[in-house]
Design a protein around this motif. Structure first.
Motif, PDB file in Angstrom:
ATOM      1  N   ASP A 171       6.686   1.356   2.347  1.00  0.00           N
ATOM      2  CA  ASP A 171       7.380   0.633   3.423  1.00  0.00           C
ATOM      3  C   ASP A 171       6.675  -0.681   3.779  1.00  0.00           C
ATOM      4  O   ASP A 171       7.273  -1.568   4.394  1.00  0.00           O
ATOM      5  CB  ASP A 171       7.552   1.481   4.705  1.00  0.00           C
ATOM      6  N   ASP A 172       5.386  -0.806   3.417  1.00  0.00           N
ATOM      7  CA  ASP A 172       4.604  -1.939   3.928  1.00  0.00           C
ATOM      8  C   ASP A 172       5.125  -3.309   3.492  1.00  0.00           C
ATOM      9  O   ASP A 172       5.064  -4.262   4.273  1.00  0.00           O
ATOM     10  CB  ASP A 172       3.132  -1.801   3.517  1.00  0.00           C
ATOM     11  N   PRO A 199       0.828  -1.211   0.000  1.00  0.00           N
ATOM     12  CA  PRO A 199       0.000   0.000   0.000  1.00  0.00           C
ATOM     13  C   PRO A 199       0.861   1.260   0.000  1.00  0.00           C
ATOM     14  O   PRO A 199       0.710   2.119  -0.846  1.00  0.00           O
ATOM     15  CB  PRO A 199      -0.837  -0.132   1.276  1.00  0.00           C
ATOM     16  N   HIS A 200       1.775   1.375   0.977  1.00  0.00           N
ATOM     17  CA  HIS A 200       2.629   2.563   1.086  1.00  0.00           C
ATOM     18  C   HIS A 200       4.099   2.187   0.870  1.00  0.00           C
ATOM     19  O   HIS A 200       4.420   1.007   0.714  1.00  0.00           O
ATOM     20  CB  HIS A 200       2.440   3.199   2.482  1.00  0.00           C
ATOM     21  N   HIS A 208      -4.881   0.340   3.300  1.00  0.00           N
ATOM     22  CA  HIS A 208      -4.611  -1.107   3.319  1.00  0.00           C
ATOM     23  C   HIS A 208      -5.894  -1.883   3.013  1.00  0.00           C
ATOM     24  O   HIS A 208      -5.888  -2.846   2.247  1.00  0.00           O
ATOM     25  CB  HIS A 208      -4.066  -1.528   4.691  1.00  0.00           C
ATOM     26  N   PHE A 215      -0.450  -3.412  12.088  1.00  0.00           N
ATOM     27  CA  PHE A 215      -1.915  -3.437  12.162  1.00  0.00           C
ATOM     28  C   PHE A 215      -2.436  -4.807  12.604  1.00  0.00           C
ATOM     29  O   PHE A 215      -3.478  -4.904  13.229  1.00  0.00           O
ATOM     30  CB  PHE A 215      -2.540  -3.038  10.819  1.00  0.00           C
TER      31      PHE A 215
HETATM   32 ZN   LIG Z   1       0.861   1.364   5.065  1.00  0.00          ZN
END
Ligand SMILES: [Zn+2]
Length: 241
Positions: free
Chosen positions: A25-26, A22-23, A139, A166
């Protein structure tokens, strides 16, 4: 509600992975060890775009950035270093992070990812890897896009990694698995042999080095997130037969 478990045969030979993040770093936070054990994989970051007008958000400020312009210039560079530690290459989509007020329907994300898979697929076989899509709006959106691609059979199967940090929120993982069940998909725990072939300590050290390549994000977290150091876990997702 428990997910529908099915005994699926493990893929015999996996050429390489296309990991959806998603971003910026994920993928490394959630499946850095998996990436490091499969050299030459591609990480496709969905929300890597910059908002048209610079925004200031609490997260970017905690990361040490003046605004979104500065953040979205520095973060791809950090990500590039982190992915290099794992032997992976970046590929980025221009959707804009929810923290900047953007919202994309999962259908749009699914269509963009289908195009990426088609393009990458021209160069050989690969296994798509998604986040389960837990808790955070971006996410969840990527998780929904993944379910859509599976339900419409645009991908036959995929692997899902548990979203680091998460997944540690009480109930978040159960909710994610319940959404998979509700979409009439089956989820079964997956363990690739490639992970066994590399010494665990070596993979953990590689991942730690890769995570260290995100100084801005570690600054915002305030510490090395304990959940990132926990064992990664993966699920194999496929339509119910
Ligand atoms: Zn993320």
């Amino acid at each position: 509600m428990k997910p529908h478990f099915a005994a699926l045969a493990a893929p015999r030979r996996i050429p390489h992975l296309v990991v959806v993040s998603p971003h910026l770093d994920d993928a490394v936070l959630g499946c850095g060890s998996l990436l490091a054990s499969f050299g030459g994989s591609v990480v496709c970051t969905v929300f890597a775009g910059e908002p048209a007008v610079a925004r200031r958000t609490p997260w970017d400020e905690a990361s040490g950035f003046r605004d979104s312009h500065e953040a979205m210039r520095a973060r791809p560079r950090e990500d590039e270093c982190a992915l290099a530690c794992c032997g992976a290459k970046p590929l980025r989509l221009k959707f804009v992070d929810a923290q900047y007020g953007a919202e994309e329907p999962p259908e749009t994300i699914a269509a963009a990812l289908a195009e990426v898979f088609e393009r990458v697929g021209q160069h050989g076989r690969f296994l798509p890897v998604f986040p389960l899509g837990l808790w955070h709006r971006d996410h969840e959106c990527v998780g929904a896009a993944c379910r859509l691609l599976l339900r419409t059979r645009r991908i036959a199967e995929c692997i899902a990694y548990e979203d680091a940090i998460f997944r540690a929120i009480p109930g978040a993982l159960d909710e994610g698995l319940a959404r998979i069940e509700a979409a009439l998909l089956c989820a079964s725990p997956w363990h690739p042999h490639a992970l066994d072939a590399s010494p665990g300590r070596q993979l953990a050290a590689l991942k730690r080095r890769a995570v260290g390549a995100y100084p801005s994000q570690l600054r915002a977290f305030g510490h090395y997130p304990p959940d990132v150091a926990r064992a990664e876990r993966y699920w194999r997702l496929a339509p119910r037969s």
